[in-house]
Design a protein around this motif. Structure first.
Motif, mmCIF file in Angstrom:
data_model
loop_
_atom_site.group_PDB
_atom_site.id
_atom_site.type_symbol
_atom_site.label_atom_id
_atom_site.label_comp_id
_atom_site.label_asym_id
_atom_site.label_seq_id
_atom_site.Cartn_x
_atom_site.Cartn_y
_atom_site.Cartn_z
ATOM 1 N N GLU B 20 0.819 -1.223 0.000
ATOM 2 C CA GLU B 20 0.000 0.000 0.000
ATOM 3 C C GLU B 20 0.851 1.270 0.000
ATOM 4 O OE1 GLU B 20 -3.417 0.152 -0.198
ATOM 5 O OE2 GLU B 20 -3.117 -1.977 -0.653
ATOM 6 N N GLY B 21 2.108 1.149 0.368
ATOM 7 C CA GLY B 21 2.974 2.332 0.399
ATOM 8 C C GLY B 21 4.102 2.147 1.389
ATOM 9 N N PRO B 22 5.069 3.076 1.395
ATOM 10 C CA PRO B 22 6.236 2.951 2.283
ATOM 11 C C PRO B 22 5.840 2.970 3.761
ATOM 12 C CG PRO B 22 6.608 4.640 0.607
ATOM 13 C CD PRO B 22 5.165 4.271 0.535
ATOM 14 N N LEU B 23 6.546 2.167 4.547
ATOM 15 C CA LEU B 23 6.309 2.096 5.995
ATOM 16 C C LEU B 23 7.638 1.905 6.706
ATOM 17 C CD1 LEU B 23 3.346 -0.481 6.123
ATOM 18 C CD2 LEU B 23 3.143 1.988 6.512
ATOM 19 N N HIS B 24 7.724 2.323 7.958
ATOM 20 C CA HIS B 24 8.917 2.005 8.743
ATOM 21 C C HIS B 24 8.690 0.672 9.462
ATOM 22 C CE1 HIS B 24 6.358 4.231 11.564
ATOM 23 N NE2 HIS B 24 6.989 3.627 12.532
ATOM 24 N N GLY B 25 9.758 0.138 10.058
ATOM 25 C CA GLY B 25 9.721 -1.215 10.601
ATOM 26 C C GLY B 25 8.549 -1.498 11.527
ATOM 27 N N TYR B 26 8.341 -0.617 12.481
ATOM 28 C CA TYR B 26 7.259 -0.861 13.440
ATOM 29 C C TYR B 26 5.897 -0.823 12.746
ATOM 30 C CZ TYR B 26 4.268 -0.463 17.509
ATOM 31 O OH TYR B 26 3.288 -0.683 18.436
ATOM 32 N N ALA B 27 5.756 0.105 11.781
ATOM 33 C CA ALA B 27 4.483 0.210 11.062
ATOM 34 C C ALA B 27 4.239 -1.031 10.196
ATOM 35 C CB ALA B 27 4.481 1.472 10.203
ATOM 36 N N VAL B 28 5.305 -1.635 9.683
ATOM 37 C CA VAL B 28 5.163 -2.871 8.903
ATOM 38 C C VAL B 28 4.574 -3.960 9.795
ATOM 39 C CG1 VAL B 28 6.448 -4.745 7.776
ATOM 40 C CG2 VAL B 28 7.026 -2.361 7.281
ATOM 41 N N LYS B 29 5.122 -4.062 10.996
ATOM 42 C CA LYS B 29 4.655 -5.070 11.947
ATOM 43 C C LYS B 29 3.197 -4.806 12.321
ATOM 44 C CE LYS B 29 4.117 -6.342 16.463
ATOM 45 N NZ LYS B 29 3.239 -5.719 17.439
ATOM 46 N N GLU B 30 2.850 -3.547 12.535
ATOM 47 C CA GLU B 30 1.478 -3.182 12.886
ATOM 48 C C GLU B 30 0.521 -3.476 11.716
ATOM 49 O OE1 GLU B 30 1.269 -2.882 16.205
ATOM 50 O OE2 GLU B 30 0.399 -0.866 16.215
ATOM 51 N N ALA B 31 0.977 -3.185 10.498
ATOM 52 C CA ALA B 31 0.141 -3.442 9.318
ATOM 53 C C ALA B 31 -0.111 -4.935 9.156
ATOM 54 C CB ALA B 31 0.826 -2.881 8.074
ATOM 55 N N LEU B 32 0.931 -5.724 9.420
ATOM 56 C CA LEU B 32 0.813 -7.177 9.313
ATOM 57 C C LEU B 32 -0.175 -7.700 10.362
ATOM 58 C CD1 LEU B 32 1.898 -9.776 8.038
ATOM 59 C CD2 LEU B 32 3.809 -9.698 9.620
ATOM 60 N N CYS B 33 -0.070 -7.150 11.558
ATOM 61 C CA CYS B 33 -0.953 -7.550 12.656
ATOM 62 C C CYS B 33 -2.407 -7.169 12.340
ATOM 63 C CB CYS B 33 -0.477 -6.872 13.941
ATOM 64 S SG CYS B 33 -1.355 -7.382 15.408
ATOM 65 N N ALA B 34 -2.590 -5.946 11.817
ATOM 66 C CA ALA B 34 -3.949 -5.474 11.515
ATOM 67 C C ALA B 34 -4.550 -6.272 10.360
ATOM 68 C CB ALA B 34 -3.906 -3.984 11.177
ATOM 69 N N ALA B 35 -3.725 -6.544 9.334
ATOM 70 C CA ALA B 35 -4.231 -7.249 8.148
ATOM 71 C C ALA B 35 -4.663 -8.668 8.471
ATOM 72 C CB ALA B 35 -3.158 -7.257 7.062
ATOM 73 N N THR B 36 -4.115 -9.236 9.537
ATOM 74 C CA THR B 36 -4.453 -10.624 9.880
ATOM 75 C C THR B 36 -5.367 -10.676 11.113
ATOM 76 O OG1 THR B 36 -2.442 -10.797 11.223
ATOM 77 C CG2 THR B 36 -2.298 -11.539 8.938
ATOM 78 N N GLY B 37 -5.971 -9.559 11.424
ATOM 79 C CA GLY B 37 -6.895 -9.522 12.571
ATOM 80 C C GLY B 37 -6.213 -9.857 13.882
ATOM 81 N N GLY B 38 -4.916 -9.558 13.982
ATOM 82 C CA GLY B 38 -4.175 -9.807 15.218
ATOM 83 C C GLY B 38 -3.687 -11.235 15.352
ATOM 84 N N ARG B 39 -3.972 -12.076 14.362
ATOM 85 C CA ARG B 39 -3.554 -13.490 14.479
ATOM 86 C C ARG B 39 -2.050 -13.649 14.265
ATOM 87 N NH1 ARG B 39 -8.907 -14.452 12.539
ATOM 88 N NH2 ARG B 39 -8.290 -13.890 10.434
ATOM 89 N N ILE B 40 -1.456 -12.752 13.471
ATOM 90 C CA ILE B 40 -0.001 -12.791 13.301
ATOM 91 C C ILE B 40 0.573 -11.552 13.975
ATOM 92 C CG2 ILE B 40 1.904 -12.726 11.659
ATOM 93 C CD1 ILE B 40 0.177 -14.285 9.721
#
Lengths: 192, 112
Positions: B20-40
């Protein structure tokens, strides 16, 4: 940079083990995580503990960096291929009756010592789990040592081998490939 | 979800987080968590070395900036990363379809 002593401690512990740029990047994320939890709880101590919990303990983070390290991978690759190249050179030296070559004892001993130190450095790099800089230095020293050993062996063969013989067909290309691959990889790795 | 379960899929997930666009490390982790409903929800500190590996492979590109007085490294997907993500998606869909077919519920055989 950090707003709480626990965060600062965590970063200091990581700084002892990881490269400065990695620690700087982690510090930014840890600070942001701390701010997030501080906004939720309003308690700096609890926020710091939650942020550290979310980031992972020092050992966990360090292990992840070491697993992905190009230096460790290089050390493992050189360790895995070393015996094959060594066996090819061993066969070459036996076939060429290298013990009859007019090489001074001091040079032979220097070569043997360099080889032993290089192998030890590779083993150290592959087993290192605490200090990234130590692993990097050990791999760098071993890579340079192997280049020197390969070049010396190629010069010795060119000057002293009486006639071409079949093990050279494996040993010479193996050393050349190792030298070229290491020289190609080193500048990229050093630049990071 | 345990980190071991992600073995082989983490690269694709990180690349997808940057789609979706550039992100910093912590935001990548947060995006991954949000995209998987907190399962990852990986330990954040372990995401950075994976991002560095993807950067070395040329699949993402990182750049430094200063935000709120702190140096921040932001990552964006490269063209090669976009192609790798498409490949990961196609491979996953094929794999998931095969496993779903194999594990799908079947009627019990009748005995009489």
């Amino acid at each position: 940079m950090a707003d709480h002593e626990l965060i600062a401690q965590h970063l200091r512990a990581l700084a002892c083990r990881l490269p400065p740029q990695a620690v700087e990047e982690i510090a930014d994320g840890l600070h942001e995580t701390f701010e997030k939890y501080l906004a939720i709880s309003g308690d700096p101590e609890r926020a710091a503990r939650a942020a550290i919990g979310e980031f992972g303990e020092v050992g966990l983070i360090t292990a992840a960096f070491f697993r992905e390290s190009p230096w460790r991978r290089a050390a493992l690759t050189l360790l895995a291929t070393g015996p094959l190249v060594g066996a090819a050179w061993g066969a070459t030296l036996v076939a060429a009756h290298a013990w009859t070559w007019p090489v001074p004892l001091a040079v032979r001993m220097l070569y043997g010592t360099t080889l032993a130190v290089t192998v030890l450095a590779l083993l150290l790099a592959a087993r290192e789990r605490r200090a990234y800089r130590r692993m990097r230095r050990a791999t760098l020293a071993a890579a340079l040592g192997l280049i020197a050993l390969d070049v010396l062996m190629l010069i010795a063969i060119a000057l002293l081998a009486p006639v071409p013989m079949w093990p050279m067909a494996i040993a010479i290309p193996a050393s050349l490939i190792r030298i070229l691959a290491t020289l190609r990889w080193l500048p990229t790795a050093l630049a990071r | 979800m345990r980190a071991e379960a992600l073995k082989g899929h983490l690269d694709g997930l990180l690349l997808a987080a940057l789609e979706e666009g550039p992100l910093h490390g912590y935001a990548v982790k947060e995006a991954l968590c949000a995209a998987t409903g907190g399962r990852i929800d990986l330990p954040t500190g372990t995401v950075y070395p994976a991002l560095h590996r993807l950067e070395r492979a040329g699949l993402i590109a990182g750049s430094w900036s200063v935000v709120a007085g702190r140096r921040r490294r932001t990552y964006r997907l490269t063209e090669a990363g976009g192609r790798a993500l498409s490949g990961e998606r196609a491979g996953w869909q094929e794999f998931a379809a095969a496993v779903t077919t194999a594990l799908g519920a079947r009627p019990w055989p009748t005995t009489s």
